[in-house]
Design an enzyme around this catalytic site. Structure first.
Site, PDB file in Angstrom:
ATOM      1  N   GLU A   1       0.767  -1.158   0.047  1.00  0.00           N
ATOM      2  CA  GLU A   1       0.049   0.108   0.026  1.00  0.00           C
ATOM      3  C   GLU A   1       0.841   1.161   0.038  1.00  0.00           C
ATOM      4  O   GLU A   1       0.269   2.483  -0.322  1.00  0.00           O
ATOM      5  CB  GLU A   1      -1.075  -0.019   1.186  1.00  0.00           C
TER       6      GLU A   1
ATOM      7  N   LYS B   1     -10.916  11.704   1.640  1.00  0.00           N
ATOM      8  CA  LYS B   1     -10.779  13.074   1.346  1.00  0.00           C
ATOM      9  C   LYS B   1     -10.795  13.258  -0.223  1.00  0.00           C
ATOM     10  O   LYS B   1     -11.342  14.235  -0.858  1.00  0.00           O
ATOM     11  CB  LYS B   1      -9.610  13.982   1.829  1.00  0.00           C
TER      12      LYS B   1
END
Ligand code: XMP
Length: 509
Positions: free
Chosen positions: A170, A365
């Site tokens: 990741e 976001k």
């Protein structure tokens, strides 16, 4: 959401990043703490499960674990770092402590016949950060990656669809990490990939309509990204049933109040702009303590909102811009979270309503921004940098006057304009000017001056919890400095803030 991945959180620092990567691959996912995960997995039937890393060692007495039943559900599992070690230990392998920590970018050899590494080169760089490692494979597993110091850097049980990696795919330092996650999703879990903001907008609009019926919704609109996206989305769904109350406290940046009004006034909703500058400045007069300023602004905000709410009469729903990181950080994953920000905290107590509408609750976001573009919000609102609720009140040091606010507004505007002109407005995450209380001697033309010192602040950060000061090129700083002293009265000296956070904070007050 019919197709989802569940990320089981074992307390690692990159947990949200894993979820974001999965979503970038167009698959929806939710994060749950390990204690609640099995129940959620049974309830929600994800197409796959990902175990995160974590700070513990699987042999510690209190090490977080998951019920073994999980491995009997027939659902594919991907273990990462601690998640790999836990998987190995629970399935009968052996985990040991290495003599030294393996940390940083590491050359890794891949078995590209594994579905996890389909289409990749045999050698790649991965990001390692571990002391424990899997020493012996569990039964049914085979090694699919190794590094010089880590003989089992990844493993698989193809039949049961269990996969694990010791490194962190990741993290962007793992060059092909996203490809590996994508392979897990599409090759192993057979995802279809229907998670896009276009689909989300459509669904959210339908579900807002269903929830609201012919009820009334009220939203406190600050002009920040989150509340602006909520406003645009809800107004698309229910138009004039939405009332947005925009409290203009007179502490906004130059033109900001007008920009917010222009963006929403003709959008079909009821838009109320309350000009409360005088009230706020009167109450702030003579106050110089930062926390007292914040408290006054918070209280006054609620008072104004309450007065406006009473004028509207009964309201059925209150809309809020809660986003997914707030939900995850609450540790609950599914509990109602009411933002404690000064400008929304406390509102539920003063306005009577039946329910909450939180259409961003599932979004990160970057997804909120994409959704904003999807529902037609102007780019400058979508890409707006964060702006504190108390506004310029905490950027004028000490006592606040209208005159000082106006000086700061002009200077800050020039700074922002030059940063944008230099193309730095997306790479510097937050930048602004601060009007200090310090006055110094200068010389302008033939005259001696005695005027304010202005500070410029620019930071790069991903989470705003830590931040580095931005290396703005000297030429840009030079341009900003000469424009401000020439164009703005009462500033004769400019300094640039070169402290990171910690030990400083981003704002000065
Ligand atoms: P600090 O100064 O604590 O700021 O490093 C971190 C981030 O939070 C913003 N900030 C606030 N936002 N109300 C807000 O809504 C506040 O009182 C407040 N104080 C700081 C700040 O702009 C930065 O992005």
């Amino acid at each position: 959401m019919k197709e989802m991945i569940i990320v089981v959180d074992f307390g690692g620092q990159y947990n949200q990043l894993i979820a974001r990567r999965v979503r970038e691959c167009n698959v929806y996912c939710e994060v749950y703490p390990y204690k609640k995960a099995l129940a959620k997995i049974k309830e929600l039937q994800p197409i796959g499960v990902i175990f995160t890393g974590g700070p513990n060692s699987v042999y510690e007495e209190k090490a977080p674990k998951i019920e073994a039943e999980l491995f009997e559900l027939g659902i594919p599992v991907l273990g990462l770092c601690y998640g790999m070690q836990l998987m190995a230990q629970m399935l009968g392998g052996k985990v040991s402590k290495a003599d030294s920590k393996e940390f940083g970018k590491t050359v890794t050899e891949l078995d590209t016949t594994s579905l996890l590494f389909k289409g990749l080169e045999e050698e790649t760089l991965t990001w390692m950060s571990h002391v424990d490692y899997v020493q012996e494979l569990p039964k049914g597993f085979k090694i699919i990656a190794k590094t010089e110091n880590c003989p089992i850097a990844a493993m698989e049980d193809k039949e049961k669809k269990f996969y694990a990696m010791q490194y962190h795919p990741e993290v962007l330092h793992s060059e092909k990490g996203t490809d590996m996650i994508r392979n897990f999703l599409y090759e192993v879990c057979k995802a279809e990939g229907s998670w896009t903001m276009k689909n989300y907008a459509k669904q959210a609009i339908e579900s807002i309509r269903a929830q609201v019926g012919d009820g009334k919704v009220v939203l406190a609109l600050s002009g920040g990204v989150d509340s602006s996206v909520v406003a645009a989305l809800i107004s698309k769904a229910i138009g004039s049933q939405l009332t947005c109350i925009f409290v203009d406290h007179g502490l906004m940046r130059k033109n900001e109040g007008d920009e917010v009004e222009a963006a929403f006034k003709d959008s079909g909703m009821h838009f109320i702009r309350v000009d409360a500058e005088k009230r706020f400045l009167d109450r702030l007069a003579g106050v110089s303590d930062p926390e007292t300023k914040r408290k006054i602004i918070g209280e006054e905000f609620i008072r104004v909102f309450e007065e406006e709410g009473r004028k509207i009469g009964s309201v059925d729903f209150l809309a809020q811009g809660t986003i997914y990181p707030d939900v995850i950080e609450s540790g609950e994953g599914d509990a109602a979270v009411i933002k404690s920000h000064h400008n929304v905290g406390g509102l539920p107590a003063v306005v009577d309503f039946k329910g909450l509408i939180e259409p961003l609750r599932a979004l990160f976001k970057d997804e909120v921004r994409q959704l904003g573009l999807e529902v037609g919000l102007a780019e400058y609102l979508v890409w707006r940098q964060p702006f504190p609720g108390p506004g310029l009140a905490i950027r004028v040091m000490g006592e606040i006057t209208k005159e000082k606010l106006d000086i700061l507004r002009e200077a800050d505007y020039i700074f922002r304009e030059e940063i944008a002109k230099a193309g730095l407005d997306r790479s510097i995450n937050q930048y602004f000017a601060v009007l200090t209380t310090t006055k110094t001697v200068g010389v302008m033309g033939d005259f001696r001056t005695y005027d304010y010192t202005l500070a410029l602040r620019g930071v790069t950060t991903t989470d705003f919890m830590t931040a580095d000061w931005a290396r703005i090129p000297y030429e840009v700083l030079d341009k900003v400095s000469s424009r401000i002293v020439n164009e703005v009265d009462h500033i004769n000296r400019i300094v640039y803030d070169i402290t990171s956070k910690p030990p400083s904070t981003i704002e000065w007050e």
